[in-house]
Structures are given as C-alpha cells and as structure tokens.
Design an enzyme around this catalytic site. Structure first.
Site, PDB file in Angstrom:
ATOM      1  N   GLY A   1      43.220  66.701  58.610  1.00 39.31           N
ATOM      2  CA  GLY A   1      42.513  66.366  57.383  1.00 39.31           C
ATOM      3  C   GLY A   1      42.470  64.860  57.223  1.00 39.31           C
ATOM      4  O   GLY A   1      43.351  64.152  57.717  1.00 39.31           O
TER       5      GLY A   1
ATOM      6  N   GLN B   1      41.744  57.025  52.740  1.00 34.16           N
ATOM      7  CA  GLN B   1      42.587  56.685  53.891  1.00 34.16           C
ATOM      8  C   GLN B   1      41.881  55.739  54.853  1.00 34.16           C
ATOM      9  O   GLN B   1      42.518  55.102  55.686  1.00 34.16           O
ATOM     10  CB  GLN B   1      43.001  57.958  54.649  1.00 34.16           C
ATOM     11  CG  GLN B   1      43.918  58.867  53.846  1.00 34.16           C
ATOM     12  CD  GLN B   1      44.302  60.102  54.643  1.00 34.16           C
ATOM     13  OE1 GLN B   1      43.595  61.094  54.653  1.00 34.16           O
ATOM     14  NE2 GLN B   1      45.440  60.039  55.340  1.00 34.16           N
TER      15      GLN B   1
ATOM     16  N   CYS C   1      51.283  62.927  57.248  1.00 30.65           N
ATOM     17  CA  CYS C   1      50.080  62.278  56.744  1.00 30.65           C
ATOM     18  C   CYS C   1      49.703  61.143  57.694  1.00 30.65           C
ATOM     19  O   CYS C   1      50.565  60.368  58.105  1.00 30.65           O
ATOM     20  CB  CYS C   1      50.357  61.740  55.345  1.00 30.65           C
ATOM     21  SG  CYS C   1      48.939  60.920  54.614  1.00 30.65           S
ATOM     22  N   LEU C   2      48.419  61.054  58.016  1.00 26.77           N
ATOM     23  CA  LEU C   2      47.959  60.001  58.921  1.00 26.77           C
ATOM     24  C   LEU C   2      48.202  58.607  58.329  1.00 26.77           C
ATOM     25  O   LEU C   2      48.260  57.622  59.054  1.00 26.77           O
ATOM     26  CB  LEU C   2      46.471  60.178  59.234  1.00 26.77           C
ATOM     27  CG  LEU C   2      46.113  61.440  60.026  1.00 26.77           C
ATOM     28  CD1 LEU C   2      44.605  61.554  60.186  1.00 26.77           C
ATOM     29  CD2 LEU C   2      46.797  61.448  61.389  1.00 26.77           C
TER      30      LEU C   2
ATOM     31  N   HIS D   1      46.664  68.692  49.678  1.00 24.65           N
ATOM     32  CA  HIS D   1      47.126  67.381  50.193  1.00 24.65           C
ATOM     33  C   HIS D   1      45.977  66.357  50.153  1.00 24.65           C
ATOM     34  O   HIS D   1      46.145  65.232  49.676  1.00 24.65           O
ATOM     35  CB  HIS D   1      47.643  67.577  51.624  1.00 24.65           C
ATOM     36  CG  HIS D   1      48.074  66.322  52.314  1.00 24.65           C
ATOM     37  ND1 HIS D   1      49.370  66.081  52.715  1.00 24.65           N
ATOM     38  CD2 HIS D   1      47.368  65.224  52.697  1.00 24.65           C
ATOM     39  CE1 HIS D   1      49.438  64.884  53.294  1.00 24.65           C
ATOM     40  NE2 HIS D   1      48.231  64.346  53.312  1.00 24.65           N
TER      41      HIS D   1
ATOM     42  N   HIS E   1      45.029  62.730  47.757  1.00 25.45           N
ATOM     43  CA  HIS E   1      44.588  61.395  48.205  1.00 25.45           C
ATOM     44  C   HIS E   1      43.491  60.850  47.277  1.00 25.45           C
ATOM     45  O   HIS E   1      43.424  59.649  47.041  1.00 25.45           O
ATOM     46  CB  HIS E   1      44.025  61.444  49.630  1.00 25.45           C
ATOM     47  CG  HIS E   1      45.085  61.378  50.701  1.00 25.45           C
ATOM     48  ND1 HIS E   1      45.915  60.301  50.856  1.00 25.45           N
ATOM     49  CD2 HIS E   1      45.422  62.257  51.681  1.00 25.45           C
ATOM     50  CE1 HIS E   1      46.727  60.519  51.878  1.00 25.45           C
ATOM     51  NE2 HIS E   1      46.450  61.697  52.405  1.00 25.45           N
TER      52      HIS E   1
HETATM   53 ZN    ZN Z   1      47.484  62.483  53.959  1.00 26.88          ZN
END
Ligand code: ZN
Length: 183
Positions: free
Chosen positions: A46, A51, A109-110, A151, A155
């Site tokens: 995701g 992000q 999480c990235l 999630h 963000h």
């Molecule tokens: Zn994330």
C-alpha cells in the site's frame, strides 16, 4: 512512469491532513501510475499520496487474492494483474463502518523502513471512495485488506502506525515479515 521518492518521517507532509482530490486530470492519472510503480518497486502492499510528498486524499493498495477476502471481488473496477492480485485505487475515501470486532496484527510502513509494530484494528470495514475515473464506489472488506485500508487512511489524516501500535520494534532485515507488512 517514474519512481517517486518516499519521504522521510521528519518531513511535515507526512503529518499533515491531506487535501481532497478535486481534479481528475492527466496529472492525477500520472501520479496514480507512478504511485503503483513505486509501491511495487519498494516493495509494499500500500502507498498513500502523502508518503510521496503529495498532500492529497488518495492511496493505492495491492493485495494478492486472499481466500479470507471473499467480498473483495465485488468491485469490478480495480486492475487485476494475473498472478499478482488486484490493485485498488481509492480517492477521497471515507470509512463508513468499523466492526466492533478487532484484531492485533503486525504492520510495517514504507515511510518507516525497518520498523514493525502490533496494531489493533477493526476486522471488517466499509469504505466509500471515488475511483480513478471519478466514479463513486463502495467496498465492504475484511481481514488483511481491511487492515491495509485503515493503515493507508491514517496516512491521509497525518497519522502513522507507530501512533497507535501497542509495541514497536526494529525488524530483522532478512525477515520476510517486513516486505509482507509494508504499507
Ligand atoms: Zn504506511
């Protein structure tokens, strides 16, 4: 298509409430394509626009077909990649139902490479959103997909999983866990 830079947690964009998408133009389509490519490259399951430094209410999610998620096939609009599963593109999402039943599972999480945490989330949700063509849609889902959507939604509110995790730890870099859970 191009790979986008996944920003550092110290970047304030990640902590800002993202703005509603109002223009479904070519620029938006390019951003979506680039986000999908960036998510695959990371690899993650995701990726939300904040992000990659775009403060917009939009995320992409990619899940392999999950036998637990029998409700997911209702939405015929998302892209299915043979052998890879489905890509969901959700614009201006609103989670309209959270089941009272919840579960704790490990997430990554990235935006926080290497970190994992146990997060309690609703097992089932309903989400209303607009697809990339501007059509309004609704998805009822459960299990891992419901978790990923919650999630990614966070963000858009400027929240990270570490804000609600019961326990946070640094993952073993060779662990499989990390790539499975990163979103
Ligand atoms: Zn994330």
């Amino acid at each position: 298509m191009a790979l986008l830079n996944i920003i550092n947690p110290s970047d304030p964009v990640l902590r800002r409430k993202a703005k509603k998408v109002t223009r479904f133009d070519g620029k938006l389509q390019n951003l979506i394509d680039d986000m999908i490519e960036t998510m695959h490259d990371a690899p993650g399951i995701g990726l939300a626009a904040p992000q990659v430094s775009e403060s917009l209410r939009l995320f992409v999610a990619h899940l392999e077909e999950d036998p637990d998620d029998e409700n997911n096939s209702a939405d015929g609009n998302d892209i299915t990649i043979p052998g890879l599963g489905r890509i969901h593109v959700m614009i201006n999402p609103r989670i309209t139902y959270f089941s009272s039943e919840s579960a704790v599972r490990t997430e990554g999480c990235l935006s926080l490479p290497g970190y994992l945490g146990d997060v309690c989330r609703a097992l089932e949700i309903s989400v209303k959103y607009t697809d990339r063509h501007g059509h309004k849609r609704k998805l009822n889902t459960n299990g891992w997909m419901a978790r990923v959507i919650q999630h990614e939604y966070d963000h858009l509110e400027g929240e990270l999983f570490i804000d609600k995790a019961e326990k946070i730890w640094l993952a073993d870099q060779d662990s499989d866990d990390e790539s499975k859970a990163s979103n």
